[in-house]
Write a protein that holds these residues in place. Sequence first.
Motif, PDB file in Angstrom:
ATOM      1  N   LEU A   1       0.836  -1.214   0.000  1.00 51.61           N
ATOM      2  CA  LEU A   1       0.000   0.000   0.000  1.00 51.61           C
ATOM      3  C   LEU A   1       0.870   1.265   0.000  1.00 51.61           C
ATOM      4  O   LEU A   1       0.567   2.237  -0.700  1.00 51.61           O
ATOM      5  N   VAL A   2       1.938   1.252   0.805  1.00 55.54           N
ATOM      6  CA  VAL A   2       2.850   2.399   0.808  1.00 55.54           C
ATOM      7  C   VAL A   2       3.486   2.562  -0.559  1.00 55.54           C
ATOM      8  O   VAL A   2       3.593   3.679  -1.097  1.00 55.54           O
ATOM      9  N   PHE A   3       3.889   1.450  -1.143  1.00 52.94           N
ATOM     10  CA  PHE A   3       4.474   1.483  -2.482  1.00 52.94           C
ATOM     11  C   PHE A   3       3.480   2.067  -3.491  1.00 52.94           C
ATOM     12  O   PHE A   3       3.826   2.916  -4.319  1.00 52.94           O
ATOM     13  N   GLY A   4       2.215   1.616  -3.416  1.00 53.63           N
ATOM     14  CA  GLY A   4       1.193   2.142  -4.317  1.00 53.63           C
ATOM     15  C   GLY A   4       0.984   3.631  -4.136  1.00 53.63           C
ATOM     16  O   GLY A   4       0.810   4.373  -5.113  1.00 53.63           O
ATOM     17  N   ALA A   5       1.007   4.086  -2.874  1.00 57.47           N
ATOM     18  CA  ALA A   5       0.844   5.518  -2.606  1.00 57.47           C
ATOM     19  C   ALA A   5       2.016   6.327  -3.173  1.00 57.47           C
ATOM     20  O   ALA A   5       1.829   7.420  -3.720  1.00 57.47           O
TER      21      ALA A   5
END
Length: 480
Positions: free
Chosen positions: A233-237
């Motif tokens: 999720l952090v990567f996607g953000a």
Amino acid sequence: MLDNLMRPIRAFRLAYLPLVMVYFAYGALGLIDVSRDFWIKEQLQLSPSDLASIGVWLTLPWTIKMVFGELVDCVPIFGSQRRVYITIGAMFTAAGLVTLAGAAGGWLTLLRPDQLYVLGALLIVLGTVIQDVVADAMSTEVVSRVDADGQPRPENDVRSELGMVQVIGRLALSAGIVAVAGLSGILAGIFSREAVFLIGLVIPAVSLTGMFMIEQEKAAPRPIDWRILGGGLVFGAVVLTLALGGMPFAQEVIFAISMAVICTMLVFVTRELDHKSRLAILFTSIIIFAFRATPSVGDGYFWWTLDVLKFDEGFYGALRQTGAVLAILGMWLFSKQLTEYSVTKTLFWLAIIGTILSLPSIGLYYGMADWTERMFGIGARSIAIIDTAAASPFAQLSMIPLLTLIAFYAPSGHRATWFALMASLMNLALVAGQLQTKYLNQTFAVQRGDYTELGALLIVATAIGFILPIGIILLLGRRV
């Protein structure tokens, strides 16, 4: 030969049907391809370099499959870990098709048509990724690891059966392509672009049909691995922030971050495997990454065939139909080799054959059709059909050995996540290929009506497509 012909038929089980329907729908999305490609050239102000750059962004959702995989493994919705996610994916796909229809028909005006194209294409990609994650997970669950007495089955038997499931999945995907390839050209020639996009809504309905065929969901939820989900999720953000922030070299930065994140997560997930298995997966993955990271020519060659060779919608539909039928025959007839031969040997010959089959495109640009038509009565369209017929069986073959390897080592309780991570790594190779395509199109600029640089572009792209995979295979092949 007869044994090869009968193997997929004998191997098929009714339990495979739900995932077959999802893969079939994935292939059948080609129903809109001809209309979309012609619409882009006719109505949108995008260059081949722009389209290659957009292609990088559209490939990125495939590199964060681990997020969807972790959700499918760990987070039931209304008590479901399979059916509900197929439904969500179908809704995304339908929304993307409606967005494209609205852009083509002029009744969606909240964004410019080129922006609506990107939004619609992105929604379709997200829907496809979600459903693909579920189908991948099911492809590891339909093969029993124990016999009727509860004893472990021989590893070779399990590996071979898992390989046949992957072959059947690729056959289903190709069957979807076959079902719509010729039709896509016919519809593009009869109906408006808007109407074809709306007709495409039948495709998510097909995958939903597969959802109702899932008799019992075999997966049991496990605790969330926040290293995978949280990190994803952090990567996607970060990806979204860089994409919207207009940062210089954003795509290259995202690629580097993606590689680091995915490789780190794979280390976490593979810790349970023995050292020999981890090395086998490492070297095999590097080889297949190199094979898939080769650049394409981009849309400039397609535009050249329209403007110079006068190929039309109907002819492109016929080309796609020919290629799709022969792809199925190739996978069907070579199913034994694909599931039992070594990955390095398979990809080595595929790289050589693929390079040889790229030469007719170069020849067409440099006027080969004039000579062949004068000497043999074989013009540009005949050469294109012959080249498509020869090349098409190899389009899907390279993934089957890796998919078999992934399915064999998929750990219980982590199968969707594991499959998604490995698929993310392989899809990151496509991002590398798209980036190279963008660089090549910036170096050899092709514009509508100006194709002077296209010959050099074709030659360089073909050379890289040979040197990169063959070099890596020669370097690492003996270590697999």
